[in-house]
Each structure stands twice: as structure tokens, then as C-alpha cells.
Enzyme design. Structure first.
Site, mmCIF file in Angstrom:
data_model
loop_
_atom_site.group_PDB
_atom_site.id
_atom_site.type_symbol
_atom_site.label_atom_id
_atom_site.label_comp_id
_atom_site.label_asym_id
_atom_site.label_seq_id
_atom_site.Cartn_x
_atom_site.Cartn_y
_atom_site.Cartn_z
ATOM 1 C CE LYS A 247 67.733 -13.741 31.744
ATOM 2 N NZ LYS A 247 67.015 -13.678 30.478
ATOM 3 C CG ASP A 317 69.850 -13.515 28.606
ATOM 4 O OD1 ASP A 317 69.896 -14.482 29.403
ATOM 5 O OD2 ASP A 317 68.944 -12.657 28.619
ATOM 6 N NE ARG A 321 69.600 -20.072 22.097
ATOM 7 C CZ ARG A 321 68.802 -19.222 21.450
ATOM 8 N NH1 ARG A 321 68.986 -18.973 20.183
ATOM 9 N NH2 ARG A 321 67.817 -18.628 22.083
HETATM 10 N N1 BES Z 1 66.074 -18.246 30.606
HETATM 11 C C1 BES Z 1 65.844 -17.371 29.534
HETATM 12 C C2 BES Z 1 64.444 -17.509 28.935
HETATM 13 C C3 BES Z 1 63.299 -17.039 29.796
HETATM 14 C C4 BES Z 1 62.854 -15.741 29.695
HETATM 15 C C5 BES Z 1 62.644 -17.896 30.643
HETATM 16 C C6 BES Z 1 61.794 -15.303 30.453
HETATM 17 C C7 BES Z 1 61.571 -17.467 31.404
HETATM 18 C C8 BES Z 1 61.156 -16.174 31.309
HETATM 19 C C9 BES Z 1 66.842 -17.641 28.415
HETATM 20 O O1 BES Z 1 68.097 -18.058 28.811
HETATM 21 C C10 BES Z 1 67.037 -16.350 27.691
HETATM 22 O O2 BES Z 1 67.532 -15.441 28.274
HETATM 23 N N2 BES Z 1 66.635 -16.320 26.419
HETATM 24 C C11 BES Z 1 66.774 -15.156 25.628
HETATM 25 C C12 BES Z 1 67.272 -15.553 24.256
HETATM 26 C C13 BES Z 1 67.726 -14.416 23.411
HETATM 27 C C14 BES Z 1 68.927 -13.750 24.024
HETATM 28 C C15 BES Z 1 68.045 -14.935 22.045
HETATM 29 C C16 BES Z 1 65.419 -14.469 25.536
HETATM 30 O O3 BES Z 1 64.389 -15.153 25.535
HETATM 31 O O4 BES Z 1 65.387 -13.256 25.528
HETATM 32 ZN ZN ZN Z 2 68.169 -19.051 30.610
HETATM 33 MN MN MN Z 3 69.369 -16.460 29.299
#
Ligand code: BES
Ligand code: ZN
Ligand code: MN
Length: 467
Positions: A247, A317, A321
């Protein structure tokens, strides 16, 4: 905090809290000047003598439990900051809202201060004044409100604990302690057990961290032996760096809250045990730390999940899931879940779709979806129904495996839900994406900044309504 319900206000160094509808403003002596006090929900007016705190309750016609909870939350927040810890609440006119009122004070009185150089004193005592005829009923309602509020705060306290201190092993210790205190059976699968059980998703995500993953279960046996349980499943990523698909730096500290789905399950199990609900309920937490390292899983990997389903990793990331897929499959196999609900800070896309005032709700069963909606409505936590179209499921089909773990940007929250759906079979299932409701950056809505405990109250209602 000690909570008492009485008919006659005791003498003592209490600050009196009075709820004021908008239309009652002019009755105050002297009436507040324009701009001083609007009477909107949660607005505050400190009496000139400082012995009374007036709290806005908004429009009379819009009064509900959520307004009472929020109004008293912001009062409690202010009182704690002012070190006024003995509180007298005049609630004779609203006997039907005692539970929500106590909940509000308990929730608003909580702040995460473990590492602050200067701590404030928590609220010491709440005295709720009721008409004589209502005292007995109000005592029960107050006790319910208090135990629910405290369960939410227990979830918030662990959720607010940062990643250097809270990781799967220490989370398992905290969950074990909570289970012991609440008389819940506790089970934990460590890395060895996860390998033996072929939990490929959890192992892949946890593999990048020096601190191994854990899968845990808390069991409440309130129903008959053999009765199929309601199973609550929570994503508990103790810190989410994104892994190899790392990230950006800005805001990454917020990823200490990526365990909030799991924390909601923990808090709910505490309350379900304390209320002694007469049914079987199991809480499952899938805990891992998502780190980049030489042992981390990588884009292009193909992972075989606990269920046998193969997954092509296209983005490390999209880890939530992966751990949930294993946990959901385990809930079906190991516990023969009658109904299954998961909570997860799963996607940024959910926040893009709904903002931060509602969690997304997905389900494979219309009747169960309605039950979840009713529970959320009753507890004042806002959910909004979202679809899983066949196209969403197609979007996560892989060329080299059964599924891929990301379907790209379009409909990101829905494709994530479609992924989870592949692991629940025919079991009635619901999924709550709480990515943007699980925490807030500053004091708001009658809650201190940090983890909100979102989901605990809905889960407890859901469990209670099914009895
Ligand atoms: N934990 C994050 C989702 C998240 C993002 C929670 C911002 C709170 C605030 C999750 O694991 C994630 O990174 N999701 C990705 C998925 C994508 C890579 C398909 C996302 O939302 O960008
Ligand atoms: Zn996450
Ligand atoms: Mn993530």
C-alpha cells in the site's frame, strides 16, 4: 462505571444531564442565545452554574433510540474530558429509552488512553432517575444497555491496540482471556494446526509475517446439544501493509483497524454469553498479519484453499477474502452452521459506494438478509443492501485456477462479496463490509475517535431475535 436506577435523585456532587428537544429551547432559563445551542442531536449547553448539562435531542417527531444513544454519547464524551465523573440523568419522561441511554453513556465515556501521558478519569457513576412505577423495568433495561455498551468497548479497546503489540498470537491470548471470563469454550489453531488442516488461504496471507496466523473459535452453548449454530465470522488482519502489492505510505497507519470485523465478533460473543441467549452461537476469528517479505505470498501464486478451491493471486492486498474463504468453509464443515454472517473491513470500494455512514450488506438468502436488516435497524447501525450479480462472479474467474482474488476496480466491493460466496455453499449467509464504519479519525456521533465497535450491536440483536 457503576449504574443505578432510582426514583428519587440522591444528594451528592453529581452533574445533572437533561435532554432537551429542539422545541423546548425557549423554556430554558435564561433561554439560550441564537447560535449558542441549536438543540440538534448531541449539541451541548452547559448551565451557567455548571451543575447541569443540557443535551440536544433534536426534533421530537424524529426521536428514536439512536438519537438518545448519540445525544448521551456526546454528553459523556464531554463530561469525561471535563473530569465530571458522577452523572445524574433525568430520564423520567423517556422510560422506553433507558437501555439506549445507558448504552450511549457507556459508549461515549470510552476513550483509548493506554499510551497517553495524561489520562482522564473514566466515568465513575451513572444514576438514572425514573418515575417510581418504571424503576423495576428500567433496572433490567439499564443492565442490558450497560453490558452491551461494555461489550462494544471491549471490542474497541483491542481494536485500538496497534500492530506492534497486537498480532495473531497476542490476539489469541486476548480472545482466550475474554472467553474464559465469559464462560465460552475457546479453540485456537496455530500455524502447525493450520498446515495440518490445509488452510491455504490463511497460511498464504500469514506467511509473510514473522508472527504466524491463528484461527480461533469461541463457542456459546446456550441451545440444545446438536442444534446447528449461528456462526459469526470476522476478518482479523492485525495489520495490513498490502504485502508484496504494498500500500502507499499515506494513511497506512489506519490499517491497525483491519482487524475490526474480528473484534466485532469478539464483542458480540461477550454480550451473547453475558445475556445468556438460549441458542448455540459460534464466533470465529481469522487472524493474520499481511506483510511483504521473503516468505510472503506473491502475485501469480496459485493457492489451494481449505475447501480445495484454487485461487490465483493477482493482488496480495486482497488478503481479507483469502482468510475469510478458509474461515467460512471451516464454519460450514466443522460447525454445520445453520446461518453464517461475516464482518470484514474488506474493500475501499465499499467506502466509495456508500460513504462512511453505512456498511454494505450482501447475502445469498432473502430471508436471512431481512433478519440482518431488522437487527441492524433495531440497533441503530446502518446497513445498505448490495448485489452479487452473475457478472460479479464471472469477473473473478481465473484462466489458471478456479478463482482469482481480485476482479479489478469496477464493482470492487461486489466482486469481493462474490468471492466469499464461493465458500459458503448453500448455507444462508450474509456479509457486512465495514471498511469505513469500523473506525473514525476524530470524536463524532457520540463516540471518541478510533475504533467504533460497529457491528457488535447488530450481531447481538441478530442472535437474540432468532431465539
Ligand atoms: N483492508 C483493506 C480494505 C480497506 C481499505 C479498509 C481502506 C479500510 C480502508 C483490504 O484488505 C484491501 O486492501 N482491499 C483492496 C482490494 C483490492 C486489492 C482488490 C482495496 O480495497 O483496495
Ligand atoms: Zn485488509
Ligand atoms: Mn488489503
Amino acid at each position: 462505571m457503576k449504574v443505578r436506577v432510582v426514583a428519587d435523585a440522591p444528594a451528592g456532587a453529581f452533574i445533572t444531564v437533561r435532554l432537551v428537544f429542539k422545541d423546548q429551547r425557549s423554556e430554558l432559563v435564561p433561554p439560550p442565545t441564537k447560535g449558542e445551542f441549536s438543540g440538534a442531536v448531541g449539541t451541548l449547553l452547559a448551565d451557567r452554574s455548571a451543575a447541569t448539562l443540557y443535551v440536544g435531542l433534536g426534533e421530537r417527531s424524529k426521536l428514536d433510540a439512536a438519537a438518545v444513544r448519540r445525544a448521551l454519547g456526546s454528553a459523556a464524551l464531554a463530561l469525561r474530558k471535563r473530569s465530571q465523573t458522577y452523572v445524574l440523568l433525568q430520564l423520567e419522561e423517556l422510560p422506553q429509552f433507558v437501555s439506549a441511554a445507558v448504552e450511549g453513556v457507556v459508549l461515549g465515556g470510552y476513550r483509548y488512553e493506554a499510551f497517553l501521558p495524561k489520562k482522564t478519569a473514566p466515568l465513575a457513576e451513572l444514576v438514572v432517575v425514573q418515575a417510581k412505577a418504571d424503576v423495576a423495568g428500567a433496572k433490567k433495561a439499564a443492565a442490558r444497555g450497560q453490558s452491551l455498551g461494555e461489550a462494544v468497548n471491549a471490542a474497541r479497546e483491542i481494536a485500538n491496540t496497534p500492530g506492534n503489540l497486537l498480532y495473531p498470537e497476542t490476539l489469541a491470548a486476548a480472545a482466550a482471556a475474554l472467553a474464559k471470563k465469559s464462560d465460552l469454550r475457546f479453540r485456537v489453531l496455530d500455524e502447525r494446526a493450520l498446515k495440518a488442516g490445509k488452510f491455504g488461504g490463511i497460511l498464504a496471507v500469514g506467511g509473510g509475517s514473522a508472527r504466524g496466523p491463528r484461527l480461533m473459535a469461541l463457542e456459546h452453548a446456550g441451545g440444545r446439544k446438536g442444534e446447528a449454530p449461528l456462526v459469526l465470522v470476522g476478518k482479523a488482519i492485525t495489520f495490513d501493509t498490502g504485502g508484496i502489492s504494498i500500500k502507499p505510505a499515506a494513511g497506512m497507519e489506519e490499517m491497525i483497524f483491519d482487524k475490526c470485523g474480528g473484534m466485532a465478533v469478539l464483542g458480540a460473543m461477550q454480550a451473547i454469553a453475558e445475556l445468556g441467549l438460549k441458542r448455540n452461537v459460534v464466533g470465529i476469528l481469522a487472524a493474520a498479519e499481511n506483510m511483504p517479505s521473503g516468505t510472503a505470498y506473491r502475485p501469480g501464486d496459485i493457492v489451494t484453499m481449505r475447501s480445495g478451491t484454487t485461487v490465483e493471486i493477482v493482488n496480495t492486498d486482497a488478503e481479507g477474502r483469502m482468510v475469510l474463504g478458509d474461515a467460512l468453509a471451516w464454519a460450514c464443515q466443522e460447525y454445520k452452521a445453520a446461518q453464517l454472517i461475516d464482518l470484514a473491513t474488506l474493500t475501499g470500494a465499499c467506502g466509495v459506494a456508500l460513504g462512511d455512514s453505512a456498511a454494505g450488506l450482501w447475502s445469498n438468502d432473502d430471508s436471512f438478509r431481512s433478519q440482518v436488516e431488522v437487527a441492524a435497524l433495531e440497533s441503530g447501525e446502518r446497513l445498505w443492501p448490495m448485489p452479487i450479480f452473475p457478472e460479479h462472479s464471472e469477473q473473478i474467474r481465473s484462466q489458471v485456477a478456479a478463482l482469482k482474488n481480485s476482479g479489478g476496480r469496477l464493482g470492487g466491493a461486489c466482486t469481493a462479496a462474490a468471492f466469499l460466496k464461493a465458500f459458503v455453499g448453500e448455507t444462508p449467509w450474509a456479509h457486512l463490509d465495514i471498511a469505513y464504519t469500523a473506525h473514525q479519525s476524530k470524536d463524532a456521533h457520540g463516540l471518541a475517535g478510533g475504533a467504533t465497535g460497529f457491528g457488535v450491536r447488530t450481531l447481538v440483536r441478530l442472535a437474540a431475535n432468532g431465539v
